[in-house]
Scaffold this active site. Structure first.
Site, PDB file in Angstrom:
ATOM      1  N   GLY A 115      61.413 -99.923  39.435  1.00 30.69           N
ATOM      2  CA  GLY A 115      61.280 -99.006  37.889  1.00 30.69           C
ATOM      3  C   GLY A 115      60.801 -97.433  38.860  1.00 30.69           C
ATOM      4  O   GLY A 115      61.398 -96.355  37.499  1.00 30.69           O
ATOM      5  N   SER A 144      65.058-102.028  43.305  1.00 35.92           N
ATOM      6  CA  SER A 144      65.372-103.070  42.236  1.00 35.92           C
ATOM      7  C   SER A 144      66.061-104.434  43.027  1.00 35.92           C
ATOM      8  O   SER A 144      66.543-104.604  44.216  1.00 35.92           O
ATOM      9  CB  SER A 144      66.251-101.818  41.006  1.00 35.92           C
ATOM     10  N   CYS A 145      66.027-104.882  41.533  1.00 38.04           N
ATOM     11  CA  CYS A 145      66.513-106.412  42.416  1.00 38.04           C
ATOM     12  C   CYS A 145      68.440-106.115  42.820  1.00 38.04           C
ATOM     13  O   CYS A 145      68.947-106.640  44.208  1.00 38.04           O
ATOM     14  CB  CYS A 145      66.646-107.478  41.010  1.00 38.04           C
ATOM     15  N   ASN A 146      69.156-105.409  41.737  1.00 36.09           N
ATOM     16  CA  ASN A 146      70.420-104.910  42.119  1.00 36.09           C
ATOM     17  C   ASN A 146      70.910-104.447  43.588  1.00 36.09           C
ATOM     18  O   ASN A 146      71.550-104.391  44.734  1.00 36.09           O
ATOM     19  CB  ASN A 146      71.298-104.638  41.366  1.00 36.09           C
ATOM     20  N   ARG A 173      72.459-108.360  33.575  1.00 38.32           N
ATOM     21  CA  ARG A 173      71.991-108.956  32.531  1.00 38.32           C
ATOM     22  C   ARG A 173      71.296-107.944  31.148  1.00 38.32           C
ATOM     23  O   ARG A 173      70.853-107.023  31.806  1.00 38.32           O
ATOM     24  CB  ARG A 173      71.184-109.652  33.021  1.00 38.32           C
ATOM     25  N   HIS A 225      72.527-111.280  37.792  1.00 35.26           N
ATOM     26  CA  HIS A 225      73.540-110.007  37.542  1.00 35.26           C
ATOM     27  C   HIS A 225      74.885-110.920  38.212  1.00 35.26           C
ATOM     28  O   HIS A 225      74.428-111.661  39.179  1.00 35.26           O
ATOM     29  CB  HIS A 225      73.141-109.533  37.822  1.00 35.26           C
TER      30      HIS A 225
HETATM   31  N1  LIG Z   1      62.617-107.475  35.404  1.00 40.76           N
HETATM   32  C1  LIG Z   1      63.547-107.243  36.024  1.00 40.76           C
HETATM   33  O1  LIG Z   1      64.462-108.517  36.660  1.00 40.76           O
HETATM   34  C2  LIG Z   1      63.239-106.122  37.837  1.00 40.76           C
HETATM   35  C3  LIG Z   1      63.584-106.613  38.909  1.00 40.76           C
HETATM   36  C4  LIG Z   1      63.670-105.827  39.837  1.00 40.76           C
HETATM   37  C5  LIG Z   1      62.137-105.168  40.058  1.00 40.76           C
HETATM   38  N2  LIG Z   1      61.951-104.490  38.620  1.00 40.76           N
HETATM   39  C6  LIG Z   1      60.833-103.591  38.507  1.00 40.76           C
HETATM   40  O2  LIG Z   1      59.460-104.283  38.498  1.00 40.76           O
HETATM   41  C7  LIG Z   1      58.219-103.395  37.793  1.00 40.76           C
HETATM   42  C8  LIG Z   1      58.462-104.082  36.716  1.00 40.76           C
HETATM   43  O3  LIG Z   1      59.049-104.699  36.179  1.00 40.76           O
HETATM   44  P1  LIG Z   1      58.422-105.757  35.099  1.00 40.76           P
HETATM   45  O4  LIG Z   1      60.097-106.470  34.780  1.00 40.76           O
HETATM   46  O5  LIG Z   1      57.709-107.496  35.585  1.00 40.76           O
HETATM   47  O6  LIG Z   1      58.129-105.723  33.738  1.00 40.76           O
HETATM   48  P2  LIG Z   1      56.557-106.411  32.375  1.00 40.76           P
HETATM   49  O7  LIG Z   1      56.708-105.774  31.114  1.00 40.76           O
HETATM   50  O8  LIG Z   1      57.440-107.839  32.715  1.00 40.76           O
HETATM   51  O9  LIG Z   1      55.513-106.786  33.201  1.00 40.76           O
HETATM   52  C9  LIG Z   1      55.005-105.943  33.268  1.00 40.76           C
HETATM   53  C10 LIG Z   1      53.303-106.443  33.015  1.00 40.76           C
HETATM   54  O10 LIG Z   1      52.365-105.094  33.672  1.00 40.76           O
HETATM   55  C11 LIG Z   1      51.650-104.870  32.548  1.00 40.76           C
HETATM   56  N3  LIG Z   1      51.259-103.564  32.189  1.00 40.76           N
HETATM   57  C12 LIG Z   1      51.831-102.627  31.161  1.00 40.76           C
HETATM   58  N4  LIG Z   1      50.895-101.137  31.110  1.00 40.76           N
HETATM   59  C13 LIG Z   1      49.646-101.679  32.409  1.00 40.76           C
HETATM   60  C14 LIG Z   1      48.967-100.967  32.078  1.00 40.76           C
HETATM   61  N5  LIG Z   1      48.428 -99.639  32.239  1.00 40.76           N
HETATM   62  N6  LIG Z   1      47.741-101.388  32.817  1.00 40.76           N
HETATM   63  C15 LIG Z   1      48.142-102.646  33.484  1.00 40.76           C
HETATM   64  N7  LIG Z   1      49.299-103.676  33.468  1.00 40.76           N
HETATM   65  C16 LIG Z   1      50.101-102.836  32.550  1.00 40.76           C
HETATM   66  C17 LIG Z   1      52.309-106.015  30.714  1.00 40.76           C
HETATM   67  O11 LIG Z   1      51.452-106.116  30.022  1.00 40.76           O
HETATM   68  C18 LIG Z   1      53.159-106.674  31.104  1.00 40.76           C
HETATM   69  O12 LIG Z   1      52.359-107.613  31.498  1.00 40.76           O
HETATM   70  C19 LIG Z   1      59.178-101.961  36.951  1.00 40.76           C
HETATM   71  O13 LIG Z   1      59.360-101.358  38.205  1.00 40.76           O
HETATM   72  C20 LIG Z   1      60.692-103.309  37.098  1.00 40.76           C
HETATM   73  O14 LIG Z   1      61.148-101.796  37.057  1.00 40.76           O
HETATM   74  C21 LIG Z   1      62.174-105.664  37.421  1.00 40.76           C
END
Ligand SMILES: NC(=O)c1ccc[n+]([C@@H]2O[C@H](COP(=O)([O-])OP(=O)(O)OC[C@H]3O[C@@H](n4cnc5c(N)ncnc54)[C@H](O)[C@@H]3O)[C@@H](O)[C@H]2O)c1
Length: 356
Positions: A115, A144-146, A173, A225
């Site tokens: 992200g 990222s995943c993709n 997705r 995806h």
């Molecule tokens: N979800 C996906 O499919 C996916 C895939 C690949 C990469 N990513 C990347 O991974 C990263 C995380 O995404 P995610 O989907 O796991 O998000 P998410 O929203 O599922 O998880 C984020 C977590 O961080 C916590 N959080 C929020 N603010 C915070 C803070 N200030 N301090 C500590 N914790 C805090 C939230 O409570 C939550 O538990 C992003 O950069 C995203 O783009 C996500």
């Protein structure tokens, strides 16, 4: 770090990615999970202690709120940072970038997720492509995943001399299952407003030589995806040659419609049946029987489990930053062994194309 000591890892943000990284770190023979930090006080925080992990609050206020909610809290993020060699920041998009200054000031190596922008670390990571350039660095970003799937597959073709240029259409997705009550489209398809979509340029942050263009559309499901690719090869090649190129990657699993893996849900169900945590598909699952070669053109499709694919990459990124294991292949093998990655997804022969 001495040879006898394990790498101490902290995770900031225990959401979709953070909780999976935590499980994966705990499964590695050369790593220990120092703890996880978050801001929530509901079931998501309660599960941390039940898994035997130490919970930290992002700030003193979060710690107080967590204690009020009956949680056992080990301290603040600041305390956690004092006990780690590497922190993996899995907080939401844009939150992680704001933590970078803290990690740098504390002299702690850190990993961001996809992200965040490439510029936040100056290095973007996919293990099979550029483990070596991350060795000993202060920071990297697991793409990222993709983008991870794009770099994995195109790296395999490139290393086999089978890649001139690649053009992909990504069906993305709509949202993650656990937050489907909050958002996600229904009964429509939403094209990304720009061509190329960001994943192609993002892949070039890992390998600038890739000639790749992506287009993307958001679809009304939450499983994974689906990518469709059209590749121009530098010469004519056989289908077997192409499949052999993909087989060189332990993180590309050749699957087959002929074996009943006909859709995203079948593959996810298989991963759950195999006992993978969360039904995680860490591999790119690429349909071998569907793949087609026409002269010097190549066409194929694959599935990306967005919640799982970046987990092994994150583990390898930790080892790369620590810099003691110099060979990417060794880290990949160690990570794969701990997560059960490698070989076919359902057993001997499944990766073979079904000849009709
Ligand atoms: N979800 C996906 O499919 C996916 C895939 C690949 C990469 N990513 C990347 O991974 C990263 C995380 O995404 P995610 O989907 O796991 O998000 P998410 O929203 O599922 O998880 C984020 C977590 O961080 C916590 N959080 C929020 N603010 C915070 C803070 N200030 N301090 C500590 N914790 C805090 C939230 O409570 C939550 O538990 C992003 O950069 C995203 O783009 C996500």
């Amino acid at each position: 770090m001495s040879e006898s000591r394990t790498v101490r890892v902290g995770i900031n943000g225990y959401g979709v990615i953070g909780k999976r990284v935590a499980d994966a770190v705990a499964a590695q023979p050369d790593m220990s999970l120092a703890g996880v930090s978050d801001v929530v006080t509901d079931w998501r925080a309660h599960i941390v202690g039940q898994k035997g992990f130490r919970l930290f609050g992002a700030t003193g206020e979060h710690v107080a709120a967590m204690r009020d909610a009956g949680l056992d809290v080990a301290g603040t993020l600041d305390d956690l940072l004092g006990q780690v060699d590497v922190v993996v920041d899995c907080t939401p998009k844009h939150v992680a970038a704001r933590n970078v200054e803290t990690y740098r000031r504390r002299g702690i190596k850190f990993i961001l997720q996809g992200g965040e922008k490439h510029a936040a670390t100056g290095h973007s990571f996919v293990a099979e492509c550029n483990y070596a350039t991350a060795l000993g660095r202060d920071a990297t970003r697991v793409v990222s995943c993709n983008t991870t799937s794009v770099v994995r597959t195109l790296t395999a073709l490139k290393q086999a001399g089978l890649l001139r240029r690649a053009r992909g259409t990504l069906l993305r997705r709509a949202t993650d299952p656990w937050e489907s009550h909050e958002s996600g489209i229904m009964n429509t398809l939403v094209p990304e407003p720009e061509i190329p979509s960001h994943q192609g340029p993002d892949a070039q942050t890992v390998d600038p030589e890739l000639d790749v263009v992506t287009m993307a559309v958001k679809v009304p499901e939450t499983l994974a995806h689906l990518h469709y690719w059209s590749v121009q090869m530098p010469r004519q090649a056989s289908k077997d040659e192409v499949l052999d190129a993909f087989r060189t990657s332990s993180r590309i699993a050749l699957i087959s419609i002929g074996e009943g893996l006909v859709a995203l849900n079948s593959v996810k169900e298989l991963m759950a049946d195999r006992g993978r945590p969360h039904g995680n598909l860490y591999e790119v699952a690429l349909w071998a029987d569907m793949l087609r070669v026409q002269g010097d053109e190549l066409f194929y499709a694959y599935m990306v489990d967005n919640q799982a694919i970046v987990i092994p990459e994150t583990i390898d990124a930790i080892r790369a930053l620590i810099g003691e294991l110099r060979e990417g292949a060794e880290s990949i093998a160690m990570t794969n062994a701990a997560l059960g990655v490698g070989g076919s997804l359902i057993g001997a022969g499944v990766g073979e194309p079904v000849r009709r």
